[in-house]
Design an enzyme around this catalytic site. Structure first.
Site, PDB file in Angstrom:
ATOM      1  N   TYR A 190     -10.357 -10.311  -6.750  1.00 47.81           N
ATOM      2  CA  TYR A 190      -9.195 -10.466  -7.880  1.00 47.81           C
ATOM      3  C   TYR A 190      -9.854 -11.923  -8.636  1.00 47.81           C
ATOM      4  O   TYR A 190      -9.050 -12.069  -9.822  1.00 47.81           O
ATOM      5  CB  TYR A 190      -7.854 -10.616  -7.229  1.00 47.81           C
ATOM      6  CG  TYR A 190      -7.325  -9.411  -6.864  1.00 47.81           C
ATOM      7  CD1 TYR A 190      -7.255  -8.327  -7.524  1.00 47.81           C
ATOM      8  CD2 TYR A 190      -7.365  -8.938  -5.272  1.00 47.81           C
ATOM      9  CE1 TYR A 190      -6.963  -7.074  -6.884  1.00 47.81           C
ATOM     10  CE2 TYR A 190      -7.159  -7.962  -4.877  1.00 47.81           C
ATOM     11  CZ  TYR A 190      -6.807  -6.924  -5.721  1.00 47.81           C
ATOM     12  OH  TYR A 190      -6.257  -5.799  -5.178  1.00 47.81           O
ATOM     13  N   HIS A 239      -2.128   2.331  -5.910  1.00 47.36           N
ATOM     14  CA  HIS A 239      -3.051   1.277  -5.857  1.00 47.36           C
ATOM     15  C   HIS A 239      -3.254   0.429  -6.915  1.00 47.36           C
ATOM     16  O   HIS A 239      -3.434  -0.566  -6.956  1.00 47.36           O
ATOM     17  CB  HIS A 239      -4.385   1.675  -5.216  1.00 47.36           C
ATOM     18  CG  HIS A 239      -4.737   0.852  -4.120  1.00 47.36           C
ATOM     19  ND1 HIS A 239      -4.122   0.829  -2.801  1.00 47.36           N
ATOM     20  CD2 HIS A 239      -5.728  -0.047  -3.857  1.00 47.36           C
ATOM     21  CE1 HIS A 239      -4.627  -0.230  -2.001  1.00 47.36           C
ATOM     22  NE2 HIS A 239      -5.645  -0.482  -2.658  1.00 47.36           N
ATOM     23  N   ARG A 279      -0.771  -2.168  -6.972  1.00 47.07           N
ATOM     24  CA  ARG A 279      -0.889  -3.306  -6.179  1.00 47.07           C
ATOM     25  C   ARG A 279      -2.044  -4.012  -6.472  1.00 47.07           C
ATOM     26  O   ARG A 279      -1.892  -5.423  -6.373  1.00 47.07           O
ATOM     27  CB  ARG A 279      -1.453  -2.422  -4.952  1.00 47.07           C
ATOM     28  CG  ARG A 279      -1.856  -3.613  -3.706  1.00 47.07           C
ATOM     29  CD  ARG A 279      -2.095  -2.721  -2.505  1.00 47.07           C
ATOM     30  NE  ARG A 279      -3.191  -3.428  -1.469  1.00 47.07           N
ATOM     31  CZ  ARG A 279      -2.672  -4.082  -0.542  1.00 47.07           C
ATOM     32  NH1 ARG A 279      -1.633  -4.502  -0.532  1.00 47.07           N
ATOM     33  NH2 ARG A 279      -3.505  -4.743   0.415  1.00 47.07           N
ATOM     34  N   HIS A 326      -4.615  -8.837   3.575  1.00 51.70           N
ATOM     35  CA  HIS A 326      -5.842  -8.976   3.735  1.00 51.70           C
ATOM     36  C   HIS A 326      -6.578  -9.615   5.084  1.00 51.70           C
ATOM     37  O   HIS A 326      -5.985 -10.827   5.127  1.00 51.70           O
ATOM     38  CB  HIS A 326      -6.668  -9.385   2.730  1.00 51.70           C
ATOM     39  CG  HIS A 326      -6.861  -8.108   1.429  1.00 51.70           C
ATOM     40  ND1 HIS A 326      -7.000  -8.899   0.355  1.00 51.70           N
ATOM     41  CD2 HIS A 326      -6.477  -6.946   1.417  1.00 51.70           C
ATOM     42  CE1 HIS A 326      -6.946  -7.604  -0.670  1.00 51.70           C
ATOM     43  NE2 HIS A 326      -6.454  -6.615   0.215  1.00 51.70           N
ATOM     44  N   ARG A 376       0.641  -1.142   0.165  1.00 54.89           N
ATOM     45  CA  ARG A 376      -0.070   0.244   0.137  1.00 54.89           C
ATOM     46  C   ARG A 376       0.969   1.286   0.126  1.00 54.89           C
ATOM     47  O   ARG A 376       2.023   1.229   0.483  1.00 54.89           O
ATOM     48  CB  ARG A 376      -0.853   0.001   1.178  1.00 54.89           C
ATOM     49  CG  ARG A 376      -1.714  -1.005   1.326  1.00 54.89           C
ATOM     50  CD  ARG A 376      -2.784  -1.024   2.638  1.00 54.89           C
ATOM     51  NE  ARG A 376      -3.664  -2.087   2.719  1.00 54.89           N
ATOM     52  CZ  ARG A 376      -3.438  -3.369   3.379  1.00 54.89           C
ATOM     53  NH1 ARG A 376      -2.485  -3.387   3.859  1.00 54.89           N
ATOM     54  NH2 ARG A 376      -4.497  -4.176   3.591  1.00 54.89           N
TER      55      ARG A 376
END
Length: 309
Positions: A287, A252, A255, A278, A158
């Site tokens: 995803y 992001h 990422r 997460h 991040r």
């Protein structure tokens, strides 16, 4: 041609509310226009359903209308705004003693579907990084920027995690980096070979920017302080434009691209969850939708019975 609906019976209260927002609360014209638009929609529905006053409307009726408008194509976001407008309007009417309750108080809009994250494909990421690498030989700041981009894509960090990195965050010859994520949760993630090489080059240039304010920060700004999140965002957008990326690129997105490409190659959702930090695997599951989109696109292009004539 349809006759316009006559909302005059309900308009005085709305006018009083709009004047209150304009003169006492001093809301912007844009905000006032949104309130007016939402309440006009409700007034038109009141006319269609023979509702005689604002006092007559009940929560169940509002729920029915929300379902109707949703079926007509009004988005969850627009419905949520409309509910907020109604809730505020009825609070105003309550304060004036014109209604006995607020029927919008407990209303909830249908849940908004989470938009899929936008990613770059592997070739686009490669183009962006290679383009910057070609400019970084004699420029310490671009050398730093290359290390930042490589690390984003290599390790899925991040933005706040990357700016907070210190020299002792790395271990095992820069092959691992320890980051502090959300809710102060610590994780250790691998660093790829290209990111390691870019980091080592940057750290050789870092002394050129050192000042008394540098501390142990890995990435420094031109004045020698820890680089800010805004500086990183601006630099990445600039390089993406120069490299001809088809979309606006932000940290992001790198990422997201890291996670999507890793999942495409490995299929290991649990590992991607750990690497991203997460706490809930349902967050990572978005995803899998991107991965399916990729597979569907390949199918459409390659399968003989899927090809368009």
């Amino acid at each position: 041609m349809k006759e316009p609906l006559d909302c005059s019976a309900f308009q005085p209260q709305v006018d009083a509310f709009i004047n209150y927002l304009r003169h006492e609360k001093q809301h912007s014209p844009h905000t006032i226009s949104a309130y007016q638009r939402d309440l006009t929609r409700v007034m038109k529905q009141m006319v269609l359903d023979d509702v005689s006053s604002w006092q007559q409307i009940q929560e169940r009726q509002l729920k029915n209308w929300l379902g109707l408008w949703h079926g007509e194509g009004l988005s969850s976001r627009s419905l949520q705004r409309l509910i907020s407008s109604l809730r505020r309007f009825y609070q105003f009417l309550l304060s004036r003693g014109e209604v006995a309750n607020n029927p919008a108080q407990l209303l909830r809009a249908p849940k908004m579907g989470k938009p899929l994250p936008i990613t770059l494909d592997a070739d686009q990421v490669g183009q962006l990084l290679d383009d910057l690498a070609g400019q970084s030989d004699n420029d310490p700041l671009k050398c730093r920027d290359l290390a930042i981009l490589e690390l984003f894509y290599s390790s899925g960090l991040r933005l706040a995690e990357l700016t907070a990195l210190n020299l002792d965050s790395f271990s095992s010859g820069f092959s691992q980096v320890r980051v502090i994520g959300k809710r102060s949760k610590e994780r250790v993630v691998p660093v790829g070979s290209k990111a390691r090489a870019a980091l080592e080059r940057w750290l050789a240039c870092r002394p050129l920017l050192l000042t008394a304010d540098s501390g142990e920060a890995v990435f420094l700004s031109k004045p020698g302080k820890r680089i800010s999140t805004r500086q990183i965002q601006n630099r990445i957008q600039q390089f993406a434009r120069e490299a001809g990326m088809p979309v606006s690129v932000h940290p992001h997105m790198l990422r997201h691209s890291f996670a999507s490409h890793l999942l495409e190659s490995s299929g290991d959702l649990r590992a991607v969850q750990e690497l991203l930090g997460h706490s809930d695997i349902s967050t990572t599951q978005i995803y899998t939708h991107l991965d399916f989109q990729h597979l569907a696109a390949v199918y459409d292009k390659a399968h003989p019975r899927a090809k368009k004539k």
